[in-house]
Design a protein around this motif. Structure first.
Motif, PDB file in Angstrom:
ATOM      1  N   ASP A 292       0.950  -1.429  -0.048  1.00 38.65           N
ATOM      2  CA  ASP A 292       0.106   0.068   0.095  1.00 38.65           C
ATOM      3  C   ASP A 292       1.013   1.104  -0.019  1.00 38.65           C
ATOM      4  O   ASP A 292       1.735   1.525   0.886  1.00 38.65           O
ATOM      5  N   THR A 294      -0.452   4.374  -0.670  1.00 44.50           N
ATOM      6  CA  THR A 294      -1.364   5.581  -0.732  1.00 44.50           C
ATOM      7  C   THR A 294      -0.871   6.766  -0.020  1.00 44.50           C
ATOM      8  O   THR A 294      -0.651   7.940  -0.571  1.00 44.50           O
ATOM      9  N   GLU A 295      -0.311   6.413   1.245  1.00 43.68           N
ATOM     10  CA  GLU A 295       0.270   7.699   2.089  1.00 43.68           C
ATOM     11  C   GLU A 295       1.487   8.038   1.539  1.00 43.68           C
ATOM     12  O   GLU A 295       1.724   9.228   1.393  1.00 43.68           O
ATOM     13  N   GLN A 296       2.433   7.238   1.011  1.00 40.66           N
ATOM     14  CA  GLN A 296       3.608   7.482   0.421  1.00 40.66           C
ATOM     15  C   GLN A 296       3.458   8.320  -0.848  1.00 40.66           C
ATOM     16  O   GLN A 296       4.137   9.499  -0.797  1.00 40.66           O
ATOM     17  N   GLU A 298       0.836  10.192  -1.249  1.00 43.28           N
ATOM     18  CA  GLU A 298       0.454  11.744  -0.662  1.00 43.28           C
ATOM     19  C   GLU A 298       1.407  12.195  -0.216  1.00 43.28           C
ATOM     20  O   GLU A 298       1.560  13.823  -0.519  1.00 43.28           O
ATOM     21  N   SER A 299       2.406  11.622   0.516  1.00 46.38           N
ATOM     22  CA  SER A 299       3.550  12.346   1.203  1.00 46.38           C
ATOM     23  C   SER A 299       4.374  13.020  -0.201  1.00 46.38           C
ATOM     24  O   SER A 299       5.087  14.092   0.019  1.00 46.38           O
TER      25      SER A 299
END
Length: 531
Positions: A292, A294-296, A298-299
């Protein structure tokens, strides 16, 4: 006796002679026939003996060269015959010592051995017997035995024979395989990455991490295909890679794609797919590792935005610095011009103290202009777009600096050995050496000042050193002096920005700067520049 009788007697004798000759002829012929038959039988028997000998030799060869051990025993368990493999396995030579099979039975398997022997007696054979045996030289071994009973013509048991296979290594390999399988299963089950095993696009196995990512239980995922958990417009991309993999063009690929959860929400994941192939090259199954990101992502978006904002802010600061410096320089020049006019027009009206005050104003103005110029230099050091790389002979550069930097007569600036020719922006490199040499000269307090420049050729960098015998720097200032407006002492010729500029230039060329100093004895600045 009459003549008639005599004649009859003669004829009878004649007939007897003829009959005897005929009998002798028949006997002679039969004897010859018997002789020839006997000779033929002898030849046939010899051929049979030769054939039997060959068969016996062949069987003996087969017997001796059996990969598995062969053992022949009598009804009491005494070993009557062993092939080479049996001798090698058990370590006994029955031509030199007697051996009974009881001696080979592992004590903890004794009861099992007795039960198997009873089966042999009652049923005539057994197969699939697995047990441990003692050997003379090889310790305890695990074996597999197939045995059969040997009977005489009357059906009475006279012995038994068995084929023994050493399965010790096989069992150990099986144990290791199962252990590794268990370890791999533990790793897969506890991995933070989602893992899926697929065949022809159908999901056949998943781990807990993937189940959590997709929010599906295992049993539901096993009813799905990869396309069922992928966005339609993105599945085509991975399908194209899969076609290449099936064609044998690639063995693995990596893509970023979106997956669909059970609640129809999506998430971005980095997916690495590898093929596990059969011996003929066809795909047995594919292993997919799903992470996953997704956060990466976004970052990364936030990071890109921050970098854009930072770049814009830096540019605004540079523009601001140029504007401020220009606005400051203009009134400074006006003040400097007014002081000169006052000195020229009214010098006779001032006494010595007044003239001294005017001189102090001029020095302050010069220091202010130096400070403004240093601030401009500091703000523009990191502007890589303005860098113009060329070959710089540092020996020539240092000689030129001796004429630019005001060096007192009691101070000598020298190089310990010939310096290298490097690639760099001549303006930045000159600033670097000028500030460090200038600093050494400014803070010189010895009657015979010495400033010595040296270098070492490292693998990826040049390491330079500039050593002086000046006032030295206390330990607590070793970090502070590289910051804006931090300086040692209150020397009027120092703006407090020179070493900050030096550090920025060194950083620009992917180097480091540090110093070694003893107050009252001197300082050595070390810095590296990437080749």
């Amino acid at each position: 006796m009459s003549n008639v009788d005599i004649e009859i007697f003669k004829r009878a004798l004649q007939r007897e002679k003829i009959a005897r000759k005929q009998a002798e002829k028949i006997l002679e012929d039969k004897s010859k026939e018997l002789y020839l038959l006997t000779q033929e039988l002898k030849k046939t028997n010899q051929k049979l003996e030769d054939l039997v000998g060959k068969k016996e030799s062949t069987l003996q060869g087969v017997f001796d060269n059996l990969v598995d051990a062969y053992v022949l025993i009598d009804v009491s368990g005494n070993v009557l015959e062993m092939n080479h493999a049996a001798k090698k396995l058990f370590g006994y030579d029955i031509t030199k010592e007697k051996l009974n099979v009881i001696k080979l039975v592992y004590k903890e398997d004794y009861q099992y051995a007795i039960q198997s022997f009873q089966q042999l007696v009652t049923k005539g054979s057994f197969s699939g017997y697995k047990s441990r045996v003692y050997t003379k030289n090889n310790g305890v071994r695990n074996v597999h035995i197939n045995a059969s009973l040997i009977k005489n013509k009357k059906g009475k048991p006279i012995g038994a024979q068995g084929i023994i296979t050493d399965i010790t290594e096989k069992l150990e390999q099986t144990r290791i395989f199962e252990e590794q399988k268990q370890q791999l299963s533990t790793i897969v089950d506890n991995s933070s990455l989602g893992i899926a095993l697929t065949q022809s696009g159908k999901i056949v196995q998943t781990n807990k991490a993937l189940q959590n990512l997709l929010e599906y239980p295992q049993e539901e995922l096993l009813q799905k295909e990869i396309k069922d958990i992928s966005l339609k417009n993105e599945y085509a991309v991975s399908e194209n890679h899969m076609e290449k993999m099936n064609a044998g063009l690639i063995d693995n690929f990596s893509i970023n794609k979106q997956y669909v959860k059970k609640n129809n929400s999506t998430f971005w994941a980095k997916t690495n797919v590898a093929a596990v192939r059969n011996p003929d090259g066809s795909i047995k199954y594919q292993v997919a590792l799903i992470e996953d990101i997704t956060e990466q992502l976004e970052s990364e978006k936030q990071k890109e935005k921050l970098l854009e904002d930072l770049e814009r802010t830096n540019q605004d600061l540079k523009d601001y610095a140029h504007i401020v410096s220009h606005d400051l320089k203009s009134p400074l020049r006006s003040i400097y011009a007014l002081v000169n006019w006052i000195k020229e027009d009214y010098s006779s009206a001032f006494d010595k103290i007044g003239l001294n005050h005017l001189a102090m104003i001029e020095k302050t103005l010069e220091k202010m202009e130096t400070l403004i110029n240093d601030i401009l230099s500091y703000s523009s050091v990191n502007n890589k777009e303005e860098l113009q790389s060329s070959k710089i002979d540092l020996n020539t550069l240092v000689d030129d600096l001796k004429n630019i930097v005001l060096i007192p007569e009691n101070t000598i600036v020298s190089t310990k050995k010939k310096l290298p020719v490097i690639n760099g922006d001549s303006t930045r490199i000159q600033q670097l050496f000028q500030n460090l040499i200038g600093n050494a000269v400014i803070y010189m307090d010895k009657e015979n000042g010495v400033v010595e420049i040296d270098y070492e050729d490292k693998k990826t960098h040049y390491q330079f050193s500039i050593k002086d015998n000046g006032i030295g720097i206390k330990k607590e200032y070793h970090e502070k002096i590289f910051k804006m407006f931090e300086s040692v002492g209150d020397n009027e010729n120092s703006s407090g920005i020179g070493l900050a500029i030096v550090k920025k230039i060194v950083t620009l060329y992917e180097g480091d700067i540090w110093l070694d100093s003893t107050p009252g004895i001197g300082t050595t600045f070390y810095f590296t520049l990437k080749k």
